[in-house]
Design an enzyme around this catalytic site. Structure first.
Site: not given
Ligand SMILES: N[C@@H](CCO)C(=O)O
Ligand SMILES: CC(=O)SCCNC(=O)CCNC(=O)[C@H](O)C(C)(C)COP(=O)(O)OP(=O)(O)OC[C@H]1O[C@@H](n2cnc3c(N)ncnc32)[C@H](O)[C@@H]1OP(=O)(O)O
Length: 483
Positions: A152, A307, A340
């Site tokens: 991410s 995702d 995701h």
């Molecule tokens: N759950 C992760 C995903 C964010 O991309 C976060 O809170 O950083």
């Protein structure tokens, strides 16, 4: 804590001796960086892996702090015998610039005013985060990386690293990420930001020492969580079930996630970091392929089938742009319904893919820890019923201390029925081949092939069962990995 944990760890703090200059030209007079390390640095400093965290992560990627109820956020892949094997690698993770978990950010004190920065904190970019990590590594005497990995927002940092410091790392791993934030990603971040900004306690970012804009931050996190899950995983996790207080389970889950987030995150950091994510565009509005033309490292790019926030097409764009520059790139898709957040959760597939890319893979990386077992003295009927109930083909038999003493297979049961045998003792195997979590996966696979067995119990050094390795798992992993 499991055997494959890095154990108790502490966050360290590095204070820069010089002011830190941002890409915008602004300067921060004082900067602290929170970071953790796991494993040992080797003599020629060639075993360093840098881990970059996502939006709300921090330096605590693995192991346990004294007060922890859960280990660090990527403990599933960092530790002895795991993909980021701390018996081999020296793993570093630092909290990003603009964050609120020990690295300088909007909640830090501005040395000029003696007050928290709030909105006077300069705007930060992904490039600034990467430049600060680079400064940290330089100051620790590290001048190259064996690998760098992140999911991410962490994946954005990996890409930026490869562009900004092309000769610095050998291997780069990007998970569930993008090189260019999409309008949809920006849209969700904007709704989350508005939730914070419209909270009456936000007070133009000047809330430190007073009431926190908790409602806004909690709402922002609830919106975030919806985007981190998938339709499928929500059906699976919550269905339409109702909790005692007449709330749907999914509502109660979101409330819980929103509420707990307010005790661990700074609202202004959320604004700054989502801003950095939104402004990330490595194509510079022009060509990604051109921006990637200086990259030297090998790449693994991983997307997640479910995702919808960072859809696979964004990973495929990265793969194409790398490929068009003749950069060695492997593209893999996690087959997962987690959405995701699968990059934090899909332990088996992640360990398999990452270990393969990094050059090693052990039985512990892919074995299933969820094994149906029976105790000594069980009956043939009990074994048959358990096989049907759990859809299992192999049932290890354990003694009172968890040591494996026999194994019964669905084929043994078939033989018993055909030959009218009613005693389990007459069909189970007592001469059992086993593996251990640190065994190389290919050597275990060879044992299975040589002896024509489709499942190998995995035991620890005391002979206690810790998992099972099945040929189905191996072929599913290899099949999935190849997609
Ligand atoms: N759950 C992760 C995903 C964010 O991309 C976060 O809170 O950083
Ligand atoms: C890479 C990084 O940047 S790391 C940052 C990632 N970490 C986070 O963002 C922490 C927030 N959590 C998450 O993002 C995700 O929950 C994950 C991916 C980390 C973990 O996912 P899972 O293991 O599936 O956990 P899940 O999403 O079910 O959350 C568990 C929590 O929800 C609670 N919960 C689960 N179902 C319900 C429900 N129906 N009602 C109320 N609470 C619920 C659990 O009690 C648990 O609470 P706790 O965390 O206070 O102990």
């Amino acid at each position: 804590m499991t055997e494959r944990s890095v154990g108790y760890v502490e966050t360290k703090h590095h204070h820069l001796k010089e002011p830190f200059r941002l890409v915008s030209g602004d300067e921060l007079a004082e900067v602290s960086i929170a970071y953790e390390t796991y494993g040992k640095l080797n003599s020629d400093k060639s075993n360093v892996i840098l881990i970059c965290h996502a939006l709300t992560g921090d330096a605590h990627a693995a192991g346990w702090h004294e007060e922890d109820k859960k280990p660090g956020w990527w403990d599933v892949v960092i530790g002895p015998g795991k993909a980021f094997d701390t018996n081999k690698y020296f793993v570093i993770c630092s909290n990003v610039l603009g964050g609120c978990k020990g690295t300088t950010g909007p909640a830090s004190t501005n040395p000029q005013s003696g007050l928290p920065y709030g909105l006077s904190f300069p705007r930060v970019t992904i490039e600034d985060m990467v430049n600060l990590q680079h400064t940290l590594l330089n100051n620790l005497g590290i001048s190259s990386l064996y690998a760098i990995a992140g999911g991410s927002m962490g994946g954005m940092q990996v890409l930026q690293w490869a562009v900004s410091y092309p000769g610095f790392m050998k291997r780069a791993i990007v998970l569930a990420s993008t090189a260019i934030s999409s309008p949809q990603q920006i849209a969700f971040n904007e709704v989350a930001r508005q939730a914070i900004i419209r909270d009456p306690y936000w007070n133009d970012g000047d809330y430190y020492g007073g009431q926190l804009p908790k409602q806004g931050l909690s709402l922002a996190r609830m919106i975030g969580h919806i985007t981190y899950l998938s339709d499928d995983s929500m059906h699976d996790k919550f269905g339409r079930d109702i909790r005692e207080n007449e709330m749907f389970q999914v509502e109660s889950y979101l409330h819980h996630q929103g509420d707990t987030f307010t005790s661990r995150f700074d609202p202004n950091s959320y604004l700054y970091l989502t801003g950095a994510v939104d402004n990330f565009d490595l194509s510079n509005g022009f060509s990604l392929a051109k921006s990637f033309s200086n990259i030297e490292s090998e790449f693994m790019v991983i997307s997640v089938s479910s995702d919808w926030l960072y859809p696979s097409y964004q990973s495929e764009e990265i793969v194409q742009a790398l490929g068009s520059n003749d950069i060695n790139v492997q593209y893999r898709k996690l087959i997962s319904h987690f959405g995701h957040d699968a990059f934090l959760l899909e332990k088996g597939q992640l360990n398999y893919l990452l270990s393969t890319f990094l050059g090693h893979l052990t039985v512990g990386d892919v074995m299933s820890e969820d094994v149906s077992t029976l105790r000594e003295g069980c009956t043939l009927e009990e074994a048959a019923q358990l096989m049907i109930l759990k859809n299992a083909t192999h049932i290890p038999i354990l003694d009172a201390s968890g040591r494996i003493t026999g194994i019964v297979t669905s084929w043994d049961i078939t033989g018993a029925v055909a030959n009218k045998i009613s005693s389990i003792e007459k069909i189970l195997s007592r001469d059992i081949l086993t593996s251990h979590p640190d065994e190389n996966l290919s050597s275990a696979a060879l044992i299975m092939e040589d002896h024509a067995i489709s499942a190998l119990p995995v035991v620890d050094e005391r002979g206690c069962l810790v998992g099972i390795l099945s040929s189905d798992t191996i072929s599913a992993m290899v099949g999935r990995g190849a997609k």
